[in-house]
Design a protein around this motif. Sequence first.
Motif, PDB file in Angstrom:
ATOM      1  N   UNK A  45       0.808  -1.215   0.000  1.00 25.62           N
ATOM      2  CA  UNK A  45       0.000   0.000   0.000  1.00 25.62           C
ATOM      3  C   UNK A  45       0.844   1.270   0.000  1.00 25.62           C
ATOM      4  N   UNK A  46       2.169   1.127  -0.090  1.00 28.91           N
ATOM      5  CA  UNK A  46       3.028   2.293  -0.229  1.00 28.91           C
ATOM      6  C   UNK A  46       3.049   2.822  -1.654  1.00 28.91           C
ATOM      7  N   UNK A  47       2.336   2.157  -2.559  1.00 28.78           N
ATOM      8  CA  UNK A  47       2.291   2.570  -3.962  1.00 28.78           C
ATOM      9  C   UNK A  47       0.853   2.806  -4.401  1.00 28.78           C
ATOM     10  N   UNK A  48       0.662   3.795  -5.262  1.00 32.83           N
ATOM     11  CA  UNK A  48      -0.653   4.107  -5.803  1.00 32.83           C
ATOM     12  C   UNK A  48      -0.597   4.013  -7.317  1.00 32.83           C
ATOM     13  N   UNK A  49      -1.557   3.323  -7.909  1.00 29.19           N
ATOM     14  CA  UNK A  49      -1.653   3.185  -9.357  1.00 29.19           C
ATOM     15  C   UNK A  49      -2.637   4.226  -9.878  1.00 29.19           C
ATOM     16  N   UNK A  50      -2.239   4.934 -10.931  1.00 32.01           N
ATOM     17  CA  UNK A  50      -3.057   5.996 -11.495  1.00 32.01           C
ATOM     18  C   UNK A  50      -3.229   5.724 -12.990  1.00 32.01           C
ATOM     19  N   UNK A  51      -4.470   5.844 -13.481  1.00 30.12           N
ATOM     20  CA  UNK A  51      -4.684   5.602 -14.896  1.00 30.12           C
ATOM     21  C   UNK A  51      -6.083   5.953 -15.336  1.00 30.12           C
TER      22      UNK A  51
END
Length: 88
Positions: A45-51
Amino acid sequence: MNKVIIECTELVDKYELRKEDIIKQLETIEIEKDQDFVIAYDKDFGFTLVGEMSKNNTSIILTNIIKADDFREMDNSDLFQFIREQGG
């Protein structure tokens, strides 16, 4: 099952994430047509995916990955202590 297009493969490599895990996660999410999305990477959860969903609604395009600058995992008791320390 959605077709996934990753436009930020250099970020996948930079953060040493598993491309297969990202594709699997994005293949199964429900996104409305022409809609942008921001979700947490389910392995960390230290990463966020954006698209965004493509205009013809046939594929999901991952455009960015954002790494949290100050991420720490905590349970509820840790969270309450953190809030107290912040003066909240």
